[in-house]
Motif scaffolding. Structure first.
Motif, PDB file in Angstrom:
ATOM      1  N   THR A  99     -15.524  -3.844  25.178  1.00 20.94           N
ATOM      2  CA  THR A  99     -14.480  -4.730  24.901  1.00 20.94           C
ATOM      3  C   THR A  99     -15.743  -5.846  24.216  1.00 20.94           C
ATOM      4  OG1 THR A  99     -13.632  -5.782  26.690  1.00 20.94           O
ATOM      5  CG2 THR A  99     -13.043  -2.854  26.001  1.00 20.94           C
ATOM      6  N   GLY A 100     -14.437  -6.059  23.065  1.00 19.70           N
ATOM      7  CA  GLY A 100     -14.536  -7.409  22.559  1.00 19.70           C
ATOM      8  C   GLY A 100     -15.839  -7.016  21.165  1.00 19.70           C
ATOM      9  N   SER A 101     -16.716  -6.855  20.920  1.00 18.65           N
ATOM     10  CA  SER A 101     -17.801  -6.700  20.547  1.00 18.65           C
ATOM     11  C   SER A 101     -17.265  -6.434  19.081  1.00 18.65           C
ATOM     12  CB  SER A 101     -18.825  -5.486  20.341  1.00 18.65           C
ATOM     13  OG  SER A 101     -18.136  -3.854  20.911  1.00 18.65           O
ATOM     14  N   ASN A 102     -18.063  -6.783  17.809  1.00 19.93           N
ATOM     15  CA  ASN A 102     -17.507  -7.048  16.189  1.00 19.93           C
ATOM     16  C   ASN A 102     -16.911  -4.878  15.867  1.00 19.93           C
ATOM     17  OD1 ASN A 102     -16.923  -9.453  16.472  1.00 19.93           O
ATOM     18  ND2 ASN A 102     -18.779 -10.233  15.763  1.00 19.93           N
ATOM     19  N   LEU A 103     -16.028  -4.596  15.217  1.00 24.62           N
ATOM     20  CA  LEU A 103     -16.174  -3.800  14.597  1.00 24.62           C
ATOM     21  C   LEU A 103     -16.842  -3.540  13.315  1.00 24.62           C
ATOM     22  CD1 LEU A 103     -14.844  -0.557  14.114  1.00 24.62           C
ATOM     23  CD2 LEU A 103     -13.419  -1.677  13.234  1.00 24.62           C
ATOM     24  N   ALA A 104     -18.239  -2.750  13.054  1.00 18.73           N
ATOM     25  CA  ALA A 104     -18.896  -2.618  12.108  1.00 18.73           C
ATOM     26  C   ALA A 104     -18.547  -1.491  11.718  1.00 18.73           C
ATOM     27  CB  ALA A 104     -20.006  -3.000  12.444  1.00 18.73           C
TER      28      ALA A 104
ATOM     29  N   LYS B 174      -6.809  -8.463  10.912  1.00 17.51           N
ATOM     30  CA  LYS B 174      -6.196  -7.797  10.637  1.00 17.51           C
ATOM     31  C   LYS B 174      -6.799  -6.702   9.455  1.00 17.51           C
ATOM     32  CE  LYS B 174      -2.716  -7.194   6.284  1.00 17.51           C
ATOM     33  NZ  LYS B 174      -1.592  -8.334   5.529  1.00 17.51           N
ATOM     34  N   GLU B 175      -8.108  -7.358   9.196  1.00 14.98           N
ATOM     35  CA  GLU B 175      -9.308  -6.882   7.978  1.00 14.98           C
ATOM     36  C   GLU B 175      -9.729  -5.255   8.827  1.00 14.98           C
ATOM     37  OE1 GLU B 175     -13.117  -7.714   6.100  1.00 14.98           O
ATOM     38  OE2 GLU B 175     -12.986  -8.819   6.743  1.00 14.98           O
ATOM     39  N   THR B 176     -10.082  -5.253  10.297  1.00 12.45           N
ATOM     40  CA  THR B 176     -10.520  -4.582  10.982  1.00 12.45           C
ATOM     41  C   THR B 176      -9.237  -3.257  11.586  1.00 12.45           C
ATOM     42  OG1 THR B 176     -10.629  -5.970  12.644  1.00 12.45           O
ATOM     43  CG2 THR B 176     -12.713  -6.135  11.949  1.00 12.45           C
ATOM     44  N   TYR B 177      -8.191  -4.041  11.739  1.00  7.31           N
ATOM     45  CA  TYR B 177      -7.242  -3.629  12.302  1.00  7.31           C
ATOM     46  C   TYR B 177      -6.589  -2.493  10.646  1.00  7.31           C
ATOM     47  CZ  TYR B 177      -2.465  -2.511  11.742  1.00  7.31           C
ATOM     48  OH  TYR B 177      -0.713  -1.367  11.787  1.00  7.31           O
ATOM     49  N   LEU B 178      -7.073  -2.813   9.361  1.00  8.99           N
ATOM     50  CA  LEU B 178      -6.152  -2.057   8.618  1.00  8.99           C
ATOM     51  C   LEU B 178      -7.762  -1.370   8.654  1.00  8.99           C
ATOM     52  CD1 LEU B 178      -5.500  -4.798   6.014  1.00  8.99           C
ATOM     53  CD2 LEU B 178      -3.733  -2.323   7.215  1.00  8.99           C
ATOM     54  N   ALA B 179      -8.857  -1.277   8.383  1.00  9.75           N
ATOM     55  CA  ALA B 179     -10.445  -0.891   8.081  1.00  9.75           C
ATOM     56  C   ALA B 179     -10.004   0.449   9.235  1.00  9.75           C
ATOM     57  CB  ALA B 179     -11.603  -1.746   8.339  1.00  9.75           C
ATOM     58  N   ALA B 180     -10.203   0.133  10.272  1.00  9.32           N
ATOM     59  CA  ALA B 180      -9.690   1.535  11.540  1.00  9.32           C
ATOM     60  C   ALA B 180      -8.726   2.142  11.488  1.00  9.32           C
ATOM     61  CB  ALA B 180      -9.411   0.844  12.550  1.00  9.32           C
ATOM     62  N   SER B 181      -7.461   1.903  10.590  1.00  6.03           N
ATOM     63  CA  SER B 181      -5.825   2.375  10.273  1.00  6.03           C
ATOM     64  C   SER B 181      -6.244   3.316   9.674  1.00  6.03           C
ATOM     65  CB  SER B 181      -5.391   1.152  10.040  1.00  6.03           C
ATOM     66  OG  SER B 181      -4.676   0.351  11.224  1.00  6.03           O
TER      67      SER B 181
ATOM     68  N   HIS C  23      -8.513   5.565   9.066  1.00  5.59           N
ATOM     69  CA  HIS C  23      -9.228   6.431   9.627  1.00  5.59           C
ATOM     70  C   HIS C  23      -8.704   7.387  10.894  1.00  5.59           C
ATOM     71  CE1 HIS C  23     -12.285   6.047   7.238  1.00  5.59           C
ATOM     72  NE2 HIS C  23     -12.814   4.993   7.544  1.00  5.59           N
ATOM     73  N   ALA C  24      -7.161   6.498  11.570  1.00  9.09           N
ATOM     74  CA  ALA C  24      -7.037   6.699  13.051  1.00  9.09           C
ATOM     75  C   ALA C  24      -4.894   6.751  12.765  1.00  9.09           C
ATOM     76  CB  ALA C  24      -6.830   6.074  13.513  1.00  9.09           C
ATOM     77  N   SER C  25      -4.360   6.636  13.489  1.00  7.66           N
ATOM     78  CA  SER C  25      -3.083   7.069  13.563  1.00  7.66           C
ATOM     79  C   SER C  25      -3.109   5.219  13.576  1.00  7.66           C
ATOM     80  CB  SER C  25      -2.197   7.108  14.562  1.00  7.66           C
ATOM     81  OG  SER C  25      -2.121   8.964  14.318  1.00  7.66           O
ATOM     82  N   GLY C  26      -3.597   4.220  13.767  1.00  4.50           N
ATOM     83  CA  GLY C  26      -3.693   2.563  14.198  1.00  4.50           C
ATOM     84  C   GLY C  26      -4.900   1.748  15.527  1.00  4.50           C
ATOM     85  N   ALA C  27      -4.990   0.746  15.851  1.00  2.80           N
ATOM     86  CA  ALA C  27      -5.838   0.221  16.577  1.00  2.80           C
ATOM     87  C   ALA C  27      -5.229  -0.779  17.596  1.00  2.80           C
ATOM     88  CB  ALA C  27      -6.857  -0.876  15.593  1.00  2.80           C
ATOM     89  N   ILE C  28      -5.961  -0.321  18.419  1.00  3.15           N
ATOM     90  CA  ILE C  28      -5.737  -1.868  19.589  1.00  3.15           C
ATOM     91  C   ILE C  28      -6.709  -2.543  19.184  1.00  3.15           C
ATOM     92  CG2 ILE C  28      -5.753  -1.597  21.952  1.00  3.15           C
ATOM     93  CD1 ILE C  28      -5.791   1.617  21.935  1.00  3.15           C
ATOM     94  N   ILE C  29      -5.603  -3.898  19.915  1.00  2.50           N
ATOM     95  CA  ILE C  29      -6.603  -4.954  19.691  1.00  2.50           C
ATOM     96  C   ILE C  29      -7.021  -5.130  21.018  1.00  2.50           C
ATOM     97  CG2 ILE C  29      -7.132  -7.277  19.397  1.00  2.50           C
ATOM     98  CD1 ILE C  29      -5.523  -6.726  15.897  1.00  2.50           C
ATOM     99  N   GLY C  30      -8.197  -6.014  21.908  1.00  2.69           N
ATOM    100  CA  GLY C  30      -7.830  -6.627  22.930  1.00  2.69           C
ATOM    101  C   GLY C  30      -8.582  -7.852  23.367  1.00  2.69           C
ATOM    102  N   SER C  31      -9.465  -7.406  22.946  1.00  2.00           N
ATOM    103  CA  SER C  31     -10.538  -9.210  23.431  1.00  2.00           C
ATOM    104  C   SER C  31      -9.911 -10.308  22.823  1.00  2.00           C
ATOM    105  CB  SER C  31     -11.784  -8.951  23.481  1.00  2.00           C
ATOM    106  OG  SER C  31     -12.245  -8.299  23.893  1.00  2.00           O
TER     107      SER C  31
END
Length: 255
Positions: free
Chosen positions: A180-185, A215-222, A224-232
């Protein structure tokens, strides 16, 4: 049907989940953070119960776990803190942590307490699937708890199909093999991985985690999926001296 299953029945796009560590930054912050996250737009929450050797977590969540343990957080104390949960928070709640802590507490006692305080499900990354199926599935189901399985880029199609069959809420799609905590590429490899999962036409919705930070990585992930999880990124943002304002400031980007 628990709150989590109800949520995914009603909404399967752009769900936002936030992870944070119970007992961090202060021992008694657990419920206040949950309340504030619901007010500022989180759709469901993952509350981590700390463990001394959190192997799947990156340095930020590891540090928060250590601080929480130093503060005196235990699983028993977390359940005590959550006794008023459903008087203050309405969105679905998952507990996330490691299997040793659950085994020490007792699986039946753990699941019973989850139901008692209003927890809807669990993410236990190091609980082997076959152990869950053979030893614990009946207990989880008895208490109405959803067990959330993780899928990584290395997970075989056969295993993903098996996980899909055992799942009754959503599947946690780990964006990469990193902690966890790595950047979504959102690279070609990641996009191909997400597309491969989508093409499997699973019965369970998927939510992407690990590396979602804004928001950028959340929207990018969304996409391809129902949503996204943010932790770190959320845990790093918490200001111990200005808790509510720091939560509100972080969540404003998603509104």
């Amino acid at each position: 049907m628990n709150r989590l299953q109800q949520l995914f029945k009603e909404q399967q796009k752009q769900l936002l989940s936030i992870y944070y560590t119970a007992g961090y930054p202060h021992l008694d912050d657990t419920l206040e953070i949950a309340e504030e996250l619901e007010k500022t737009g989180a759709d469901f929450l993952e509350i981590g119960f700390p463990y001394s050797d959190p192997v799947a977590d990156g340095p930020i969540i590891q540090a928060s776990s250590k601080q929480a343990l130093d503060n005196g957080m235990t699983l028993a104390l977390l359940f005590e803190q959550l006794k008023d949960l459903r008087q203050r928070v309405t969105i679905p709640i998952l507990l996330m942590g490691y299997v040793n802590v659950v085994l020490q507490y007792g699986v039946d006692a753990f699941c019973s307490k989850c139901k008692e305080v209003g927890v809807d499900g669990c993410i236990i990354p190091d609980l082997p699937m076959y152990e869950y199926e053979e030893l614990y599935q009946a207990t989880f189901e008895k208490y109405g708890l959803s067990n959330i399985f993780l899928v990584t880029p290395q997970t075989s199609e056969e295993r993903i199909r098996k996980i899909d069959g055992l799942s009754n809420a959503f599947i946690y799609l780990v964006s990469s093999s990193a902690t966890t905590g790595s950047n979504l590429a959102v690279s070609e490899n990641a996009t191909n991985y997400f597309k491969r999962i989508a093409d499997m036409k699973l019965k369970s919705p998927v939510v992407i985690g690990f590396g979602i930070s804004n928001k950028e990585t959340y929207l990018a992930a969304s996409q391809h999926a129902s949503g996204a999880i943010i932790g770190s990124a959320f845990v790093k943002n918490i200001d111990a001296n200005n808790l509510k304002a720091s939560i509100k400031g972080f969540m404003e980007q998603f509104s």
